[in-house]
Write a protein that holds these residues in place. Sequence first.
Motif, short mmCIF file in Angstrom:
data_model
loop_
_atom_site.label_atom_id
_atom_site.label_comp_id
_atom_site.label_asym_id
_atom_site.label_seq_id
_atom_site.Cartn_x
_atom_site.Cartn_y
_atom_site.Cartn_z
N HIS A 8 0.86 -1.18 0.00
CA HIS A 8 0.00 0.00 0.00
C HIS A 8 0.89 1.23 0.00
CE1 HIS A 8 -3.21 -2.80 0.87
NE2 HIS A 8 -2.42 -3.31 1.79
N LEU A 18 1.16 5.46 0.45
CA LEU A 18 0.64 6.74 0.89
C LEU A 18 1.47 7.83 0.23
CD1 LEU A 18 -1.10 8.61 2.70
CD2 LEU A 18 0.64 8.28 4.49
N VAL A 63 2.93 -0.21 4.60
CA VAL A 63 2.70 1.02 3.84
C VAL A 63 4.03 1.65 3.45
CG1 VAL A 63 1.71 3.34 3.91
CG2 VAL A 63 0.54 1.47 5.07
N ILE A 98 -4.05 7.63 -1.17
CA ILE A 98 -3.83 6.26 -0.70
C ILE A 98 -4.12 5.34 -1.87
CG2 ILE A 98 -4.54 4.49 0.94
CD1 ILE A 98 -5.52 6.77 2.77
N SER A 108 -3.17 1.28 -3.88
CA SER A 108 -2.65 -0.09 -3.86
C SER A 108 -3.12 -0.76 -5.14
CB SER A 108 -3.19 -0.84 -2.65
OG SER A 108 -2.62 -2.12 -2.56
N LEU A 118 -5.59 4.54 6.95
CA LEU A 118 -4.73 3.53 6.32
C LEU A 118 -5.05 2.13 6.83
CD1 LEU A 118 -1.29 5.37 6.33
CD2 LEU A 118 -2.48 4.51 4.30
N ILE A 131 -6.28 -0.86 4.41
CA ILE A 131 -5.53 -2.12 4.32
C ILE A 131 -6.42 -3.32 4.64
CG2 ILE A 131 -3.69 -3.44 5.47
CD1 ILE A 131 -2.17 -0.73 5.65
#
Length: 138
Positions: A12, A14, A55, A74, A76, A100, A104
């Motif tokens: 992921h 940020l 992250v 954010i 992914s 976050l 996730i």
Amino acid sequence: MPSIHAETESKHVLHVCTSCRQPGEPRQPFYQRSGYKLLQALKQALQDSDLGDKVEIRSAECLSVCPRPCGIAIASSNSWTYLFGDQRPESSVEGILECLATYISKADGCMPRRERPDGLRGSIMGRVPPFGETNAPV
């Protein structure tokens, strides 16, 4: 023989806009900008949390949310991407980490408004469907 489509754990990301500055903040020195300060605060908070290994934090030169600094995104693979504005280095870090963790926990990253932390409900600027999303009507 393993499938070439075997799932691998997704990282992921940020993104934090380091160009963001509040009204009246000088352009230089760069490290005085709110976006840069937010990046530094988030780096430290992620390092101190259990999210740090899940992250990757990246600086973004500009997320084009200038009227609503500070901007974060954010993202992914195979998940929704979210863009937020109105974040503050002195007060938004905890809410961003909470967001976050929620992101996730979702297989596709989809976070309904009610599941986002209060500070990120009204600050959403957009979301982008996962690449290859095919369930939209034609």
